[in-house]
Design a protein around this motif. Structure first.
Motif, PDB file in Angstrom:
ATOM      1  N   SER A   1       0.844  -1.206   0.000  1.00 26.39           N
ATOM      2  CA  SER A   1       0.000   0.000   0.000  1.00 26.39           C
ATOM      3  C   SER A   1       0.877   1.252   0.000  1.00 26.39           C
ATOM      4  O   SER A   1       0.532   2.255  -0.630  1.00 26.39           O
ATOM      5  CB  SER A   1      -0.974   0.003   1.178  1.00 26.39           C
ATOM      6  N   GLU A   2       2.018   1.215   0.679  1.00 24.26           N
ATOM      7  CA  GLU A   2       2.933   2.356   0.680  1.00 24.26           C
ATOM      8  C   GLU A   2       3.555   2.546  -0.702  1.00 24.26           C
ATOM      9  O   GLU A   2       3.719   3.678  -1.171  1.00 24.26           O
ATOM     10  CB  GLU A   2       4.027   2.175   1.729  1.00 24.26           C
ATOM     11  N   ILE A   3       3.893   1.442  -1.352  1.00 25.83           N
ATOM     12  CA  ILE A   3       4.453   1.513  -2.712  1.00 25.83           C
ATOM     13  C   ILE A   3       3.412   2.110  -3.639  1.00 25.83           C
ATOM     14  O   ILE A   3       3.699   3.004  -4.433  1.00 25.83           O
ATOM     15  CB  ILE A   3       4.911   0.121  -3.198  1.00 25.83           C
ATOM     16  N   ARG A   4       2.186   1.619  -3.531  1.00 29.25           N
ATOM     17  CA  ARG A   4       1.087   2.115  -4.376  1.00 29.25           C
ATOM     18  C   ARG A   4       0.895   3.618  -4.185  1.00 29.25           C
ATOM     19  O   ARG A   4       0.795   4.379  -5.142  1.00 29.25           O
ATOM     20  CB  ARG A   4      -0.195   1.349  -4.041  1.00 29.25           C
ATOM     21  N   LYS A   5       0.863   4.062  -2.938  1.00 35.03           N
ATOM     22  CA  LYS A   5       0.658   5.476  -2.624  1.00 35.03           C
ATOM     23  C   LYS A   5       1.791   6.333  -3.203  1.00 35.03           C
ATOM     24  O   LYS A   5       1.550   7.383  -3.791  1.00 35.03           O
ATOM     25  CB  LYS A   5       0.581   5.655  -1.099  1.00 35.03           C
TER      26      LYS A   5
ATOM     27  N   LEU B   1       3.775  10.222  -7.323  1.00 36.89           N
ATOM     28  CA  LEU B   1       4.798  10.651  -8.276  1.00 36.89           C
ATOM     29  C   LEU B   1       4.252  10.682  -9.693  1.00 36.89           C
ATOM     30  O   LEU B   1       4.574  11.580 -10.465  1.00 36.89           O
ATOM     31  CB  LEU B   1       6.018   9.734  -8.212  1.00 36.89           C
ATOM     32  N   ARG B   2       3.412   9.728 -10.046  1.00 35.49           N
ATOM     33  CA  ARG B   2       2.831   9.716 -11.395  1.00 35.49           C
ATOM     34  C   ARG B   2       2.016  10.992 -11.616  1.00 35.49           C
ATOM     35  O   ARG B   2       2.090  11.612 -12.662  1.00 35.49           O
ATOM     36  CB  ARG B   2       1.955   8.453 -11.552  1.00 35.49           C
ATOM     37  N   ARG B   3       1.245  11.401 -10.612  1.00 42.02           N
ATOM     38  CA  ARG B   3       0.452  12.639 -10.720  1.00 42.02           C
ATOM     39  C   ARG B   3       1.362  13.854 -10.845  1.00 42.02           C
ATOM     40  O   ARG B   3       1.098  14.757 -11.629  1.00 42.02           O
ATOM     41  CB  ARG B   3      -0.458  12.801  -9.504  1.00 42.02           C
ATOM     42  N   ALA B   4       2.437  13.872 -10.087  1.00 35.87           N
ATOM     43  CA  ALA B   4       3.343  15.029 -10.092  1.00 35.87           C
ATOM     44  C   ALA B   4       4.097  15.171 -11.413  1.00 35.87           C
ATOM     45  O   ALA B   4       4.497  16.266 -11.777  1.00 35.87           O
ATOM     46  CB  ALA B   4       4.349  14.908  -8.941  1.00 35.87           C
TER      47      ALA B   4
ATOM     48  N   CYS C   1       3.365  -1.058 -10.114  1.00 36.97           N
ATOM     49  CA  CYS C   1       3.992   0.038 -10.859  1.00 36.97           C
ATOM     50  C   CYS C   1       3.402   0.183 -12.252  1.00 36.97           C
ATOM     51  O   CYS C   1       3.114   1.293 -12.698  1.00 36.97           O
ATOM     52  CB  CYS C   1       5.495  -0.181 -10.935  1.00 36.97           C
ATOM     53  N   SER C   2       3.205  -0.921 -12.943  1.00 42.86           N
ATOM     54  CA  SER C   2       2.667  -0.831 -14.304  1.00 42.86           C
ATOM     55  C   SER C   2       1.198  -0.410 -14.285  1.00 42.86           C
ATOM     56  O   SER C   2       0.778   0.376 -15.133  1.00 42.86           O
ATOM     57  CB  SER C   2       2.875  -2.138 -15.074  1.00 42.86           C
ATOM     58  N   GLU C   3       0.428  -0.883 -13.332  1.00 41.12           N
ATOM     59  CA  GLU C   3      -0.986  -0.486 -13.236  1.00 41.12           C
ATOM     60  C   GLU C   3      -1.134   1.008 -12.975  1.00 41.12           C
ATOM     61  O   GLU C   3      -2.110   1.623 -13.398  1.00 41.12           O
ATOM     62  CB  GLU C   3      -1.683  -1.266 -12.115  1.00 41.12           C
ATOM     63  N   LEU C   4      -0.162   1.599 -12.279  1.00 44.18           N
ATOM     64  CA  LEU C   4      -0.245   3.014 -11.925  1.00 44.18           C
ATOM     65  C   LEU C   4       0.431   3.931 -12.947  1.00 44.18           C
ATOM     66  O   LEU C   4       0.557   5.122 -12.718  1.00 44.18           O
ATOM     67  CB  LEU C   4       0.333   3.249 -10.534  1.00 44.18           C
TER      68      LEU C   4
ATOM     69  N   VAL D   1       6.461 -10.604 -17.586  1.00 38.89           N
ATOM     70  CA  VAL D   1       5.091 -11.123 -17.655  1.00 38.89           C
ATOM     71  C   VAL D   1       4.153 -10.412 -16.676  1.00 38.89           C
ATOM     72  O   VAL D   1       2.940 -10.472 -16.845  1.00 38.89           O
ATOM     73  CB  VAL D   1       5.020 -12.656 -17.439  1.00 38.89           C
ATOM     74  N   ASP D   2       4.714  -9.751 -15.680  1.00 39.35           N
ATOM     75  CA  ASP D   2       3.887  -9.056 -14.685  1.00 39.35           C
ATOM     76  C   ASP D   2       3.599  -7.612 -15.055  1.00 39.35           C
ATOM     77  O   ASP D   2       2.861  -6.928 -14.356  1.00 39.35           O
ATOM     78  CB  ASP D   2       4.582  -9.096 -13.316  1.00 39.35           C
ATOM     79  N   LEU D   3       4.183  -7.137 -16.144  1.00 37.67           N
ATOM     80  CA  LEU D   3       4.004  -5.743 -16.555  1.00 37.67           C
ATOM     81  C   LEU D   3       2.842  -5.624 -17.529  1.00 37.67           C
ATOM     82  O   LEU D   3       2.629  -6.497 -18.362  1.00 37.67           O
ATOM     83  CB  LEU D   3       5.291  -5.225 -17.197  1.00 37.67           C
ATOM     84  N   SER D   4       2.110  -4.526 -17.409  1.00 39.05           N
ATOM     85  CA  SER D   4       0.964  -4.292 -18.297  1.00 39.05           C
ATOM     86  C   SER D   4       0.934  -2.822 -18.680  1.00 39.05           C
ATOM     87  O   SER D   4       1.732  -2.023 -18.204  1.00 39.05           O
ATOM     88  CB  SER D   4      -0.329  -4.677 -17.577  1.00 39.05           C
ATOM     89  N   GLY D   5      -0.009  -2.472 -19.532  1.00 42.08           N
ATOM     90  CA  GLY D   5      -0.222  -1.067 -19.879  1.00 42.08           C
ATOM     91  C   GLY D   5       0.942  -0.394 -20.563  1.00 42.08           C
ATOM     92  O   GLY D   5       1.128   0.810 -20.408  1.00 42.08           O
ATOM     93  N   GLY D   6       1.743  -1.155 -21.275  1.00 40.68           N
ATOM     94  CA  GLY D   6       2.873  -0.549 -21.983  1.00 40.68           C
ATOM     95  C   GLY D   6       4.123  -0.374 -21.133  1.00 40.68           C
ATOM     96  O   GLY D   6       5.125   0.142 -21.612  1.00 40.68           O
ATOM     97  N   CYS D   7       4.071  -0.774 -19.878  1.00 36.36           N
ATOM     98  CA  CYS D   7       5.254  -0.682 -19.011  1.00 36.36           C
ATOM     99  C   CYS D   7       6.286  -1.700 -19.492  1.00 36.36           C
ATOM    100  O   CYS D   7       5.953  -2.845 -19.785  1.00 36.36           O
ATOM    101  CB  CYS D   7       4.864  -0.966 -17.564  1.00 36.36           C
TER     102      CYS D   7
END
Length: 175
Positions: free
Chosen positions: A52-56, A61-64, A90-93, A111-117
Protein backbone atom coordinates in the motif's frame (compact mmCIF):
# COMPACT_ATOMS: atom_id res chain seq x y z
CA UNK A 1 20.92 23.77 -29.30
CA UNK A 2 19.06 20.47 -28.85
CA UNK A 3 21.12 17.30 -28.70
CA UNK A 4 18.25 14.82 -28.38
CA UNK A 5 19.72 13.49 -25.13
CA UNK A 6 17.09 12.95 -22.45
CA UNK A 7 18.05 13.83 -18.90
CA UNK A 8 17.11 11.15 -16.37
CA UNK A 9 16.98 12.25 -12.75
CA UNK A 10 17.12 9.67 -9.96
CA UNK A 11 15.03 10.72 -6.99
CA UNK A 12 14.87 9.30 -3.53
CA UNK A 13 18.57 8.71 -2.91
CA UNK A 14 18.84 5.12 -1.75
CA UNK A 15 15.04 4.92 -1.59
CA UNK A 16 14.62 5.71 2.09
CA UNK A 17 13.63 9.34 1.47
CA UNK A 18 10.10 10.37 2.42
CA UNK A 19 7.52 10.38 -0.38
CA UNK A 20 6.95 14.10 0.14
CA UNK A 21 10.66 14.77 -0.44
CA UNK A 22 10.68 12.52 -3.53
CA UNK A 23 7.74 14.48 -4.98
CA UNK A 24 9.60 17.75 -4.32
CA UNK A 25 12.74 16.36 -5.99
CA UNK A 26 10.68 15.25 -9.00
CA UNK A 27 9.04 18.67 -9.42
CA UNK A 28 12.44 20.35 -9.16
CA UNK A 29 13.88 17.97 -11.79
CA UNK A 30 10.98 18.79 -14.13
CA UNK A 31 11.70 22.51 -13.75
CA UNK A 32 15.33 21.75 -14.65
CA UNK A 33 14.16 19.99 -17.86
CA UNK A 34 14.55 16.35 -16.89
CA UNK A 35 12.59 14.13 -19.28
CA UNK A 36 12.72 10.94 -17.24
CA UNK A 37 12.46 10.39 -13.51
CA UNK A 38 13.71 7.25 -11.81
CA UNK A 39 11.95 6.64 -8.51
CA UNK A 40 13.94 4.44 -6.16
CA UNK A 41 11.71 2.41 -3.91
CA UNK A 42 12.64 1.97 -0.28
CA UNK A 43 14.35 -1.41 0.25
CA UNK A 44 12.67 -1.62 3.67
CA UNK A 45 9.22 -1.12 2.16
CA UNK A 46 9.85 -3.67 -0.61
CA UNK A 47 11.44 -6.28 1.71
CA UNK A 48 8.51 -6.01 4.11
CA UNK A 49 5.90 -6.21 1.33
CA UNK A 50 4.30 -2.90 2.28
CA UNK A 51 2.47 -2.71 -1.03
CA UNK A 52 0.00 0.00 0.00
CA UNK A 53 2.93 2.36 0.68
CA UNK A 54 4.45 1.51 -2.71
CA UNK A 55 1.09 2.11 -4.38
CA UNK A 56 0.66 5.48 -2.62
CA UNK A 57 4.18 6.63 -3.53
CA UNK A 58 4.00 5.64 -7.21
CA UNK A 59 0.54 7.19 -7.56
CA UNK A 60 1.72 10.48 -6.03
CA UNK A 61 4.80 10.65 -8.28
CA UNK A 62 2.83 9.72 -11.39
CA UNK A 63 0.45 12.64 -10.72
CA UNK A 64 3.34 15.03 -10.09
CA UNK A 65 5.07 14.10 -13.34
CA UNK A 66 2.17 14.40 -15.74
CA UNK A 67 3.45 13.11 -19.10
CA UNK A 68 7.14 12.59 -18.26
CA UNK A 69 8.60 9.12 -18.24
CA UNK A 70 8.43 7.50 -14.81
CA UNK A 71 10.79 4.63 -14.11
CA UNK A 72 10.39 2.75 -10.83
CA UNK A 73 13.53 1.05 -9.57
CA UNK A 74 14.41 -1.62 -7.05
CA UNK A 75 18.08 -1.89 -6.22
CA UNK A 76 18.45 -5.63 -5.63
CA UNK A 77 16.79 -8.87 -6.63
CA UNK A 78 13.91 -9.76 -4.33
CA UNK A 79 11.92 -13.00 -4.14
CA UNK A 80 9.94 -13.63 -7.34
CA UNK A 81 6.55 -13.16 -5.65
CA UNK A 82 7.59 -9.79 -4.22
CA UNK A 83 9.02 -8.52 -7.51
CA UNK A 84 5.94 -9.74 -9.34
CA UNK A 85 3.61 -7.85 -7.02
CA UNK A 86 5.66 -4.64 -7.11
CA UNK A 87 5.95 -4.81 -10.92
CA UNK A 88 2.17 -5.15 -11.26
CA UNK A 89 1.55 -2.18 -8.96
CA UNK A 90 3.99 0.04 -10.86
CA UNK A 91 2.67 -0.83 -14.30
CA UNK A 92 -0.99 -0.49 -13.24
CA UNK A 93 -0.25 3.01 -11.93
CA UNK A 94 1.35 4.20 -15.16
CA UNK A 95 5.09 3.71 -14.77
CA UNK A 96 6.70 3.39 -18.20
CA UNK A 97 9.60 1.26 -16.90
CA UNK A 98 10.12 -1.12 -14.03
CA UNK A 99 13.86 -1.32 -13.34
CA UNK A 100 15.70 -4.24 -11.77
CA UNK A 101 19.37 -5.15 -11.45
CA UNK A 102 20.50 -8.13 -13.50
CA UNK A 103 19.99 -11.53 -11.91
CA UNK A 104 19.43 -14.93 -13.44
CA UNK A 105 15.99 -15.06 -15.12
CA UNK A 106 15.25 -11.39 -14.38
CA UNK A 107 13.53 -11.21 -17.78
CA UNK A 108 10.64 -13.22 -16.32
CA UNK A 109 9.47 -10.06 -14.54
CA UNK A 110 8.16 -8.90 -17.97
CA UNK A 111 5.09 -11.12 -17.66
CA UNK A 112 3.89 -9.06 -14.68
CA UNK A 113 4.00 -5.74 -16.56
CA UNK A 114 0.96 -4.29 -18.30
CA UNK A 115 -0.22 -1.07 -19.88
CA UNK A 116 2.87 -0.55 -21.98
CA UNK A 117 5.25 -0.68 -19.01
CA UNK A 118 8.62 -2.11 -20.06
CA UNK A 119 11.37 -3.83 -18.14
CA UNK A 120 14.76 -2.15 -17.73
CA UNK A 121 17.66 -4.29 -16.53
CA UNK A 122 20.91 -2.79 -15.25
CA UNK A 123 24.28 -4.32 -14.50
CA UNK A 124 24.49 -6.52 -17.60
CA UNK A 125 28.06 -7.83 -17.85
CA UNK A 126 28.31 -10.23 -20.81
CA UNK A 127 27.22 -10.62 -24.41
CA UNK A 128 25.34 -13.79 -23.47
CA UNK A 129 23.28 -11.87 -20.88
CA UNK A 130 22.70 -9.02 -23.34
CA UNK A 131 21.52 -11.38 -26.08
CA UNK A 132 19.21 -13.32 -23.74
CA UNK A 133 17.60 -10.11 -22.50
CA UNK A 134 17.28 -8.73 -26.04
CA UNK A 135 15.67 -11.97 -27.24
CA UNK A 136 13.27 -11.86 -24.28
CA UNK A 137 12.08 -8.39 -25.30
CA UNK A 138 13.52 -6.38 -22.41
CA UNK A 139 12.80 -2.69 -23.08
CA UNK A 140 16.14 -1.24 -21.95
CA UNK A 141 19.46 -2.78 -21.02
CA UNK A 142 21.91 -0.76 -18.94
CA UNK A 143 25.57 -1.68 -18.75
CA UNK A 144 28.93 -0.10 -18.10
CA UNK A 145 30.53 -2.82 -20.24
CA UNK A 146 29.03 -1.73 -23.57
CA UNK A 147 32.36 -1.55 -25.37
CA UNK A 148 33.41 -5.04 -24.24
CA UNK A 149 30.02 -6.50 -25.22
CA UNK A 150 30.13 -4.76 -28.59
CA UNK A 151 33.68 -5.98 -29.27
CA UNK A 152 32.75 -9.57 -28.37
CA UNK A 153 29.71 -9.33 -30.63
CA UNK A 154 31.89 -8.16 -33.55
CA UNK A 155 34.23 -11.13 -33.01
CA UNK A 156 31.23 -13.48 -33.21
CA UNK A 157 29.97 -11.84 -36.40
CA UNK A 158 33.41 -12.20 -38.02
CA UNK A 159 33.20 -15.98 -37.51
CA UNK A 160 29.99 -16.22 -39.54
CA UNK A 161 30.40 -17.31 -43.16
CA UNK A 162 28.07 -15.40 -45.48
CA UNK A 163 28.26 -17.30 -48.82
CA UNK A 164 25.82 -14.92 -50.54
CA UNK A 165 28.27 -12.07 -49.92
CA UNK A 166 31.29 -13.86 -51.39
CA UNK A 167 32.41 -13.09 -54.92
CA UNK A 168 32.20 -15.94 -57.48
CA UNK A 169 36.00 -16.41 -57.36
CA UNK A 170 35.92 -16.98 -53.60
CA UNK A 171 33.23 -19.64 -53.68
CA UNK A 172 34.42 -23.12 -53.05
CA UNK A 173 33.68 -25.48 -55.93
CA UNK A 174 31.20 -28.26 -55.31
CA UNK A 175 32.63 -31.74 -55.88
Amino acid sequence: LHSGVKIDCVIGGNGETLTKVKAYEAKKAVRLHAKEITLRLSPYVVENCRYSEIRKEVKKLRRALSKLTLKVSVEKPYPAATLSHVARICSELGAQYFCVPYFEHCERVRVDLSGGCKLQVSGVETLEEFQRLTNAGVGRIVTDRAWEIYTEWLREVEKINFPELMSPQEETPLA
